[in-house]
Design a protein around this motif. Structure first.
Motif, PDB file in Angstrom:
ATOM      1  N   ASP A  66      -3.929  -2.024   5.552  1.00 26.05           N
ATOM      2  CA  ASP A  66      -3.063  -1.725   4.416  1.00 26.05           C
ATOM      3  C   ASP A  66      -3.538  -0.502   3.640  1.00 26.05           C
ATOM      4  OD1 ASP A  66      -1.157  -3.662   4.752  1.00 26.05           O
ATOM      5  OD2 ASP A  66      -1.951  -5.023   3.225  1.00 26.05           O
ATOM      6  N   LEU A  67      -2.576   0.281   3.174  1.00 30.10           N
ATOM      7  CA  LEU A  67      -2.808   1.360   2.226  1.00 30.10           C
ATOM      8  C   LEU A  67      -2.161   0.902   0.917  1.00 30.10           C
ATOM      9  CD1 LEU A  67      -4.219   3.961   3.148  1.00 30.10           C
ATOM     10  CD2 LEU A  67      -2.029   5.139   2.953  1.00 30.10           C
ATOM     11  N   VAL A  68      -2.980   0.793  -0.140  1.00 34.17           N
ATOM     12  CA  VAL A  68      -2.534   0.201  -1.405  1.00 34.17           C
ATOM     13  C   VAL A  68      -2.641   1.233  -2.526  1.00 34.17           C
ATOM     14  CG1 VAL A  68      -2.902  -1.676  -3.051  1.00 34.17           C
ATOM     15  CG2 VAL A  68      -3.408  -2.032  -0.616  1.00 34.17           C
ATOM     16  N   MET A 106      -8.844  -3.156 -12.315  1.00 32.63           N
ATOM     17  CA  MET A 106      -8.095  -3.915 -11.316  1.00 32.63           C
ATOM     18  C   MET A 106      -8.609  -3.617  -9.909  1.00 32.63           C
ATOM     19  SD  MET A 106      -5.689  -5.901 -10.147  1.00 32.63           S
ATOM     20  CE  MET A 106      -4.395  -6.189 -11.343  1.00 32.63           C
ATOM     21  N   SER A 107      -8.843  -2.344  -9.627  1.00 33.22           N
ATOM     22  CA  SER A 107      -9.328  -1.962  -8.295  1.00 33.22           C
ATOM     23  C   SER A 107     -10.707  -2.544  -8.025  1.00 33.22           C
ATOM     24  CB  SER A 107      -9.355  -0.436  -8.172  1.00 33.22           C
ATOM     25  OG  SER A 107      -8.058   0.102  -8.326  1.00 33.22           O
ATOM     26  N   LEU A 108     -11.565  -2.543  -9.046  1.00 31.66           N
ATOM     27  CA  LEU A 108     -12.878  -3.156  -8.883  1.00 31.66           C
ATOM     28  C   LEU A 108     -12.759  -4.664  -8.699  1.00 31.66           C
ATOM     29  CD1 LEU A 108     -15.003  -1.134 -11.451  1.00 31.66           C
ATOM     30  CD2 LEU A 108     -15.334  -1.201  -8.973  1.00 31.66           C
ATOM     31  N   GLU A 109     -11.829  -5.289  -9.409  1.00 28.12           N
ATOM     32  CA  GLU A 109     -11.617  -6.730  -9.242  1.00 28.12           C
ATOM     33  C   GLU A 109     -11.162  -7.048  -7.819  1.00 28.12           C
ATOM     34  OE1 GLU A 109      -8.868  -7.568 -12.362  1.00 28.12           O
ATOM     35  OE2 GLU A 109     -10.431  -7.889 -13.866  1.00 28.12           O
ATOM     36  N   LEU A 110     -10.335  -6.183  -7.244  1.00 23.39           N
ATOM     37  CA  LEU A 110      -9.919  -6.375  -5.850  1.00 23.39           C
ATOM     38  C   LEU A 110     -11.113  -6.253  -4.913  1.00 23.39           C
ATOM     39  CD1 LEU A 110      -6.584  -4.343  -5.932  1.00 23.39           C
ATOM     40  CD2 LEU A 110      -6.799  -6.825  -5.664  1.00 23.39           C
ATOM     41  N   VAL A 131      11.388   1.987 -21.806  1.00 17.47           N
ATOM     42  CA  VAL A 131      12.517   1.977 -20.871  1.00 17.47           C
ATOM     43  C   VAL A 131      12.303   0.945 -19.769  1.00 17.47           C
ATOM     44  CG1 VAL A 131      13.832   3.347 -19.192  1.00 17.47           C
ATOM     45  CG2 VAL A 131      13.081   4.379 -21.357  1.00 17.47           C
ATOM     46  N   LYS A 132      11.070   0.852 -19.249  1.00 16.37           N
ATOM     47  CA  LYS A 132      10.750  -0.163 -18.249  1.00 16.37           C
ATOM     48  C   LYS A 132       9.333  -0.651 -18.490  1.00 16.37           C
ATOM     49  CE  LYS A 132      10.080   3.580 -14.896  1.00 16.37           C
ATOM     50  NZ  LYS A 132      10.474   4.105 -13.562  1.00 16.37           N
ATOM     51  N   PRO A 133       9.080  -1.958 -18.314  1.00 18.49           N
ATOM     52  CA  PRO A 133       7.796  -2.547 -18.684  1.00 18.49           C
ATOM     53  C   PRO A 133       6.610  -2.042 -17.887  1.00 18.49           C
ATOM     54  CG  PRO A 133       9.140  -4.120 -17.468  1.00 18.49           C
ATOM     55  CD  PRO A 133      10.017  -2.963 -17.799  1.00 18.49           C
ATOM     56  N   CYS A 134       6.844  -1.640 -16.633  1.00 19.09           N
ATOM     57  CA  CYS A 134       5.774  -1.119 -15.790  1.00 19.09           C
ATOM     58  C   CYS A 134       6.251   0.143 -15.090  1.00 19.09           C
ATOM     59  CB  CYS A 134       5.364  -2.146 -14.725  1.00 19.09           C
ATOM     60  SG  CYS A 134       4.009  -3.220 -15.217  1.00 19.09           S
ATOM     61  N   PRO A 135       5.336   1.082 -14.844  1.00 15.08           N
ATOM     62  CA  PRO A 135       5.731   2.237 -14.047  1.00 15.08           C
ATOM     63  C   PRO A 135       6.014   1.814 -12.614  1.00 15.08           C
ATOM     64  CG  PRO A 135       3.362   2.274 -14.492  1.00 15.08           C
ATOM     65  CD  PRO A 135       3.945   1.135 -15.280  1.00 15.08           C
ATOM     66  N   ASP A 136       6.578   2.725 -11.829  1.00 12.42           N
ATOM     67  CA  ASP A 136       6.805   2.470 -10.412  1.00 12.42           C
ATOM     68  C   ASP A 136       6.542   3.757  -9.636  1.00 12.42           C
ATOM     69  OD1 ASP A 136       9.131   4.048 -10.717  1.00 12.42           O
ATOM     70  OD2 ASP A 136      10.361   2.285 -11.129  1.00 12.42           O
ATOM     71  N   LYS A 179       1.556  -1.291   0.057  1.00 12.76           N
ATOM     72  CA  LYS A 179       1.656  -2.167  -1.103  1.00 12.76           C
ATOM     73  C   LYS A 179       1.357  -1.351  -2.359  1.00 12.76           C
ATOM     74  CE  LYS A 179       0.565  -6.435   1.365  1.00 12.76           C
ATOM     75  NZ  LYS A 179       0.438  -5.934   2.736  1.00 12.76           N
ATOM     76  N   THR A 180       1.989  -1.744  -3.472  1.00 12.91           N
ATOM     77  CA  THR A 180       1.756  -1.065  -4.743  1.00 12.91           C
ATOM     78  C   THR A 180       1.495  -2.077  -5.842  1.00 12.91           C
ATOM     79  OG1 THR A 180       4.115  -1.027  -5.315  1.00 12.91           O
ATOM     80  CG2 THR A 180       3.244   0.875  -4.102  1.00 12.91           C
ATOM     81  N   CYS A 181       0.702  -1.648  -6.797  1.00 14.02           N
ATOM     82  CA  CYS A 181       0.390  -2.490  -7.957  1.00 14.02           C
ATOM     83  C   CYS A 181       0.395  -1.587  -9.182  1.00 14.02           C
ATOM     84  CB  CYS A 181      -0.977  -3.146  -7.774  1.00 14.02           C
ATOM     85  SG  CYS A 181      -1.527  -4.109  -9.195  1.00 14.02           S
ATOM     86  N   PHE A 182       1.335  -1.831 -10.093  1.00 21.33           N
ATOM     87  CA  PHE A 182       1.442  -1.028 -11.301  1.00 21.33           C
ATOM     88  C   PHE A 182       1.153  -1.896 -12.517  1.00 21.33           C
ATOM     89  CE2 PHE A 182       3.999   1.354  -8.251  1.00 21.33           C
ATOM     90  CZ  PHE A 182       3.496   2.631  -8.429  1.00 21.33           C
ATOM     91  N   ILE A 183       0.477  -1.311 -13.504  1.00 18.58           N
ATOM     92  CA  ILE A 183      -0.009  -2.058 -14.658  1.00 18.58           C
ATOM     93  C   ILE A 183       0.420  -1.367 -15.946  1.00 18.58           C
ATOM     94  CG2 ILE A 183      -2.063  -3.015 -15.793  1.00 18.58           C
ATOM     95  CD1 ILE A 183      -3.540  -2.488 -13.081  1.00 18.58           C
ATOM     96  N   ASN A 184       0.824  -2.164 -16.919  1.00 19.66           N
ATOM     97  CA  ASN A 184       1.074  -1.646 -18.267  1.00 19.66           C
ATOM     98  C   ASN A 184       1.033  -2.804 -19.258  1.00 19.66           C
ATOM     99  OD1 ASN A 184       1.861   0.582 -20.105  1.00 19.66           O
ATOM    100  ND2 ASN A 184       3.634  -0.731 -20.457  1.00 19.66           N
ATOM    101  N   ASN A 185       0.186  -2.639 -20.292  1.00 20.89           N
ATOM    102  CA  ASN A 185       0.073  -3.673 -21.334  1.00 20.89           C
ATOM    103  C   ASN A 185      -0.150  -5.069 -20.750  1.00 20.89           C
ATOM    104  OD1 ASN A 185       0.209  -2.054 -23.599  1.00 20.89           O
ATOM    105  ND2 ASN A 185       2.452  -2.098 -23.655  1.00 20.89           N
ATOM    106  N   ALA A 186      -1.060  -5.150 -19.784  1.00 25.34           N
ATOM    107  CA  ALA A 186      -1.457  -6.405 -19.148  1.00 25.34           C
ATOM    108  C   ALA A 186      -0.391  -6.976 -18.234  1.00 25.34           C
ATOM    109  CB  ALA A 186      -1.890  -7.462 -20.174  1.00 25.34           C
ATOM    110  N   GLU A 187       0.762  -6.328 -18.126  1.00 23.60           N
ATOM    111  CA  GLU A 187       1.768  -6.761 -17.143  1.00 23.60           C
ATOM    112  C   GLU A 187       1.459  -6.086 -15.826  1.00 23.60           C
ATOM    113  OE1 GLU A 187       6.580  -6.933 -16.364  1.00 23.60           O
ATOM    114  OE2 GLU A 187       5.784  -6.822 -18.393  1.00 23.60           O
ATOM    115  N   VAL A 188       1.516  -6.858 -14.760  1.00 25.70           N
ATOM    116  CA  VAL A 188       1.219  -6.337 -13.430  1.00 25.70           C
ATOM    117  C   VAL A 188       2.412  -6.569 -12.517  1.00 25.70           C
ATOM    118  CG1 VAL A 188      -0.295  -6.539 -11.416  1.00 25.70           C
ATOM    119  CG2 VAL A 188      -1.238  -6.810 -13.715  1.00 25.70           C
TER     120      VAL A 188
END
Length: 237
Positions: free
Chosen positions: A65-67, A80-84, A200-205, A222-231
């Motif tokens: 996988d490329l994430v 987040m990346s370190l947690e992974l 405009v949207k809760p998380c970037p994309d 796979k993608t993982c976007f974060i903003n204000n604790a929303e993932v």
């Protein structure tokens, strides 16, 4: 467990406290934890571990996988990346963190910020902060890495900052091919464009990824976007 703010916000408070009071980050984290009713940050982090997105996301990753992990500054993309990476090591896999941004001490401080003792995974975790980091460099360093190793690259937009390095698109394609052939999981930390508007949207994309140079973002599995604790996590269709 009820906290006064999401864990990422508490970490940001600790970093600010560390700067303002000129104290080590781990001391600042302990102070924040005390305010939340815990004797130390390690206790708070241990309680919060079961609630972090990383332990839900990592089982969805597959060798090859490329994430992409993206967020604006201060939103927790590095943590987040370190947690992974930590989740990988907890499951018996190795991990490596290649950074063109941080020093080894910075990485250790951020591990402590998520409640991880850097010595806990000393034989399983590699940190490389060389100025020479590029796709070719990572491939060479990880040539003998066992299948399932998680490789974090910090960060995407810096890979081709040196003129002698290939274009970003060439490097990402090379790492995708290497990940697939070697059975590794490659995680790219990514900047988000300043034009992103959280109202405009809760998380970037993917449309918000900062791209100073052309890159086909469909290369990421796979993608993982974060903003204000929303993932927000997505897998390619």
């Amino acid at each position: 467990m009820r906290l006064s703010a999401p864990i990422y916000h508490l970490k940001r408070r600790a970093r600010r406290l560390s700067r303002e009071e000129r104290i080590p980050l781990h001391d600042a984290l302990d102070r924040i934890a005390t305010r939340e009713g815990f004797s130390a940050w390690s206790m708070l982090a241990a309680k919060a571990a079961a609630l972090t997105p990383a332990n839900r996301l990592f089982p969805q990753f597959r060798p090859g996988d490329l994430v992409l992990v993206g967020a604006r500054p201060g939103q927790g993309k590095t943590l987040m990346s370190l947690e992974l990476a930590v989740e990988a090591m907890k499951s018996g896999h190795r991990a490596a963190f290649f950074s063109l941004e941080y020093t080894e001490k910075d990485v250790f401080d951020r591990l402590r910020a998520i409640g991880v003792d850097p010595t806990q995974f000393a034989d399983m975790f590699e940190i490389d902060c060389s100025d020479a980091i590029s796709a070719d460099y990572v491939v060479k360093q990880m040539a003998s890495a066992p299948r399932g190793t998680v490789v974090v690259i910090d960060y995407l937009q810096l890979l081709d900052q040196r003129r002698e390095n290939p274009d970003l698109a060439v490097q990402v394609r090379a790492l995708k091919s290497f990940a697939r052939d070697a059975g590794l999981i490659v995680v790219f930390i990514s900047q988000i464009d300043r034009s992103y508007n959280p109202s405009v949207k809760p998380c970037p994309d993917l449309s918000d990824v900062r791209l100073p140079n052309p890159l086909d973002l469909k290369l990421f599995d796979k993608t993982c976007f974060i903003n204000n604790a929303e993932v927000q996590f997505r897998a390619a269709s």
